[in-house]
Scaffold this motif. Structure first.
Motif, short mmCIF file in Angstrom:
data_model
loop_
_atom_site.label_atom_id
_atom_site.label_comp_id
_atom_site.label_asym_id
_atom_site.label_seq_id
_atom_site.Cartn_x
_atom_site.Cartn_y
_atom_site.Cartn_z
N LEU A 182 0.86 -1.18 0.00
CA LEU A 182 0.00 0.00 0.00
C LEU A 182 0.90 1.23 0.00
O LEU A 182 1.79 1.36 0.84
N VAL A 184 0.86 5.17 0.54
CA VAL A 184 0.03 6.27 1.04
C VAL A 184 0.62 7.57 0.49
O VAL A 184 1.72 7.97 0.85
N VAL A 207 -3.18 5.15 -2.28
CA VAL A 207 -4.26 6.01 -1.79
C VAL A 207 -3.78 7.45 -1.77
O VAL A 207 -2.69 7.73 -1.30
N THR A 240 -9.04 9.56 -0.79
CA THR A 240 -9.04 8.50 0.23
C THR A 240 -7.87 8.73 1.20
O THR A 240 -6.80 9.17 0.80
N ARG A 241 -8.12 8.43 2.45
CA ARG A 241 -7.08 8.51 3.48
C ARG A 241 -6.97 7.17 4.19
O ARG A 241 -7.90 6.38 4.15
N VAL A 242 -5.85 7.01 4.88
CA VAL A 242 -5.72 5.84 5.75
C VAL A 242 -6.14 6.28 7.14
O VAL A 242 -5.51 7.15 7.74
N LEU A 256 -9.34 2.17 5.51
CA LEU A 256 -9.34 3.28 4.56
C LEU A 256 -10.61 4.11 4.75
O LEU A 256 -11.68 3.56 5.05
N VAL A 261 -14.82 4.48 -1.09
CA VAL A 261 -14.12 3.25 -0.71
C VAL A 261 -15.14 2.15 -0.44
O VAL A 261 -15.98 2.26 0.46
N PRO A 264 -13.32 -0.94 3.05
CA PRO A 264 -12.44 -0.12 3.89
C PRO A 264 -11.38 -0.90 4.67
O PRO A 264 -10.30 -0.38 4.93
#
Ligand code: FAD
Ligand code: NAD
Length: 476
Positions: A182, A184, A207, A240-242, A256, A261, A264
């Motif tokens: 992943l 970010v 993301v 989108t954020r973590v 997420l 999303v 998630p």
């Protein structure tokens, strides 16, 4: 010379692409220079943990991509075998070749190199803590240049452990090729290193919290890259954020958050955090020297890169955006010249930006979005690489060259290029903007055929509606 007839003593703190050129230039101008850095040789982030190692790996990624493309042209190489130890060692050799060369140049220029970390004791002296053993020393100076660069930033609650959760430094070590990664942040590092891992075989998900990748670039330049990455990456999640990360022995559980999303809760083998960088200024003892920084930690500087203490200068990442090596080197010349009493000031019209993905994206000067948002009158002339002979021979029509022009004077205000080798091509755009070239200058300068450099000339032809290879729909 100082009032008592000495050579001025200049201390340069940090030996990256800001610090070492500043030291070299100051020495050439007759100053007594000490360059301080924790590594054994100059190089800074750019050579040890940034530009050079990442571009070495991106070259390999590009080679893998091109070898795969060649299957469509009747040439198959079979499945690539990747020997990670040899790849790492090749990357390390590149770094050591460059940094040891800089070590030799430092000695040849009679710049004193001190290995350690410096901190201001007072406005005229540094305390240097050696990083290779020995006692701390005090170094007095007449002038200082702060060139301490920056380090990776992470959102609150993200702990970089270098094993499961990586930053760019640990990702460049390519300890292994995770099955799933992943990324970010869909900026420079996320897309460049994401491309490296995808080419080596990882399933990469990106993301990005903004609505598009590379938020600072014009959308039409980003589109061809987005198309390519949609197939190279497993997924690109925008807006989108973590929300949270939970490291487990065999992976990282991620939540997420974003309007679109659908799934998630995910698990990835590794996570690469690439959400920007922050200046290295907090442990420099700036207060003791009367040097002020802003609330993000960037040292405040004027047009000559003088700080609030007029005999102390700051350049490169620590002195503000854009955090790019060539901007740091330009500032090095400004600061060293200012110390020597020359009138040089920071007045760059076009700092090029290059994202070394495949295709590359490069731009300089005014972007179309900046022109539009500021209400500045402008015209845009674009030439698609579908009409370029050279791009076609390379099987790479996925490019675009555009000029942002001032309607009344027909001056080139900005240039944007997406396509193979865009990073090399943008230099012509920089020259055009810096020299105040008019669109006719680009049109009437003979460009070699067949090259993708012709796309700059062709974009100028589009402005006049005289391109032999392309008719723009929106021009009369
Ligand atoms: P740095 O290169 O960060 O050097 C600062 C030096 O100061 C370091 O060696 C540091 O250890 C040292 N230092 C810090 N504190 C002290 C102290 N107290 N005392 C003594 N020394 C100290 N830019 C590009 O233009 N093109 C690229 O392709 C590119 N790729 C990149 C890829 C990655 C993965 C990363 C992370 C960055 C990349 N960059 C690129 C950005 C580029 O690396 C930086 O803009 C550039 O290195 C900034 O130069 P600098 O001299 O300001 O600082
Ligand atoms: P960046 O600013 O280029 O990109 C960070 C991205 O992360 C942005 O798009 C931002 O919107 C996004 N983001 C921020 N917080 C987020 C979050 N919580 N969740 C999801 N997305 C988030 O930063 P970078 O990629 O870390 O690179 C740092 C700097 O290093 C660059 O700005 C550039 O100056 C330099 N750099 C340059 C090159 C090059 O010249 N080719 C290559 C690498 C790095």
């Amino acid at each position: 010379m100082t009032a008592d007839g000495r050579q001025p003593r200049v201390a340069v703190i940090g030996a990256g692409p800001g610090g070492y050129p500043a030291a070299f230039h100051a020495a050439e101008l007759g100053m007594d220079v000490t360059l301080i850095d924790p590594e054994a040789n100059p190089g800074g982030v750019c050579l040890y943990r940034g530009c050079i190692p990442s571009k070495t790996l991106l070259h390999v990624a590009s080679l893998l991509g091109e070898a795969a493309d060649a299957a469509d042209w009747g040439v198959s190489f079979g499945r690539p075998e990747i020997d990670l130890d040899r790849l790492r060692s090749w990357k390390d050799q590149v770094i050591s070749k460059m940094t040891s060369g800089l070590g030799l140049l430092t000695r040849a220029r009679r710049v004193r190199f001190v290995r350690g970390l410096a901190q201001f004791e007072d406005p005229r002296a540094l305390r240097i803590e050696p990083t290779d053993g020995g006692d701390a020393q005090r170094l007095e100076f007449d002038y200082a240049v702060i060139a301490t660069g920056s380090q990776p930033a992470a959102p609150p609650g993200f702990e970089i452990d270098g094993e499961r959760v990586l930053d760019s430094t640990s990702a460049l070590e390519i300890d292994d090729i995770p099955g799933t990664l992943l990324v970010v942040g869909g900026g420079y590092i996320g897309l460049e290193l994401g491309s490296v891992y995808a080419a080596l075989g990882s399933n990469v998900t990106v993301v990005e919290m903004e609505t598009g990748l590379l938020p600072g670039a014009d959308r039409d330049l980003v589109r061809p890259l987005e198309r390519k990455l949609e197939s190279a990456f497993a997924e690109i999640l925008l807006s989108t954020r973590v929300a949270s990360l939970q490291v487990r022995p065999d992976g990282v559980d991620v939540e997420l958050a974003g309007a679109r999303v659908e799934e998630p809760s995910r698990c990835f083998e590794k996570v690469l955090v690439a959400v920007g960088r922050r200046p290295n200024s907090s442990s420099l003892g700036l207060d003791a020297a009367g040097v002020e920084s802003d609330k993000r930690g960037f040292v405040k500087v004027d047009h000559q890169r003088r700080t609030t203490a007029s005999h102390i200068f700051a350049i490169g990442d620590v002195a503000g955006e854009p955090m790019l090596a060539h901007k740091a080197t330009y500032e090095a010349h400004v600061a060293a010249s200012a110390i020597a009493g020359h009138a040089m000031t920071y007045d760059a019209q076009a700092i090029p930006a290059v994202v070394f993905t495949d295709p590359e994206i490069a731009w300089c000067g005014l972007t179309e979005a900046e022109a539009r948002d500021s209400g500045r009158p402008h015209e845009v002339a674009s030439f698609p690489w579908a009409a370029s002979g050279r791009a076609t021979t390379l099987g790479r029509n996925d490019g675009l060259t555009k000029l942002i022009l001032e309607p009344t004077t027909e001056r080139v205000l900005g240039v944007g290029i997406t396509g193979r080798g865009a990073g090399e091509l943008i230099a012509e755009g920089v020259l055009a903007v810096e020299m105040g070239a008019r669109v006719d200058d680009l049109r009437l300068s003979i460009h070699p055929h067949p090259t993708t450099s012709e796309t700059l000339m062709e974009a100028a032809e589009v402005f006049f509606n005289t391109s032999p290879h392309y008719i723009a729909r929106n021009r009369g």
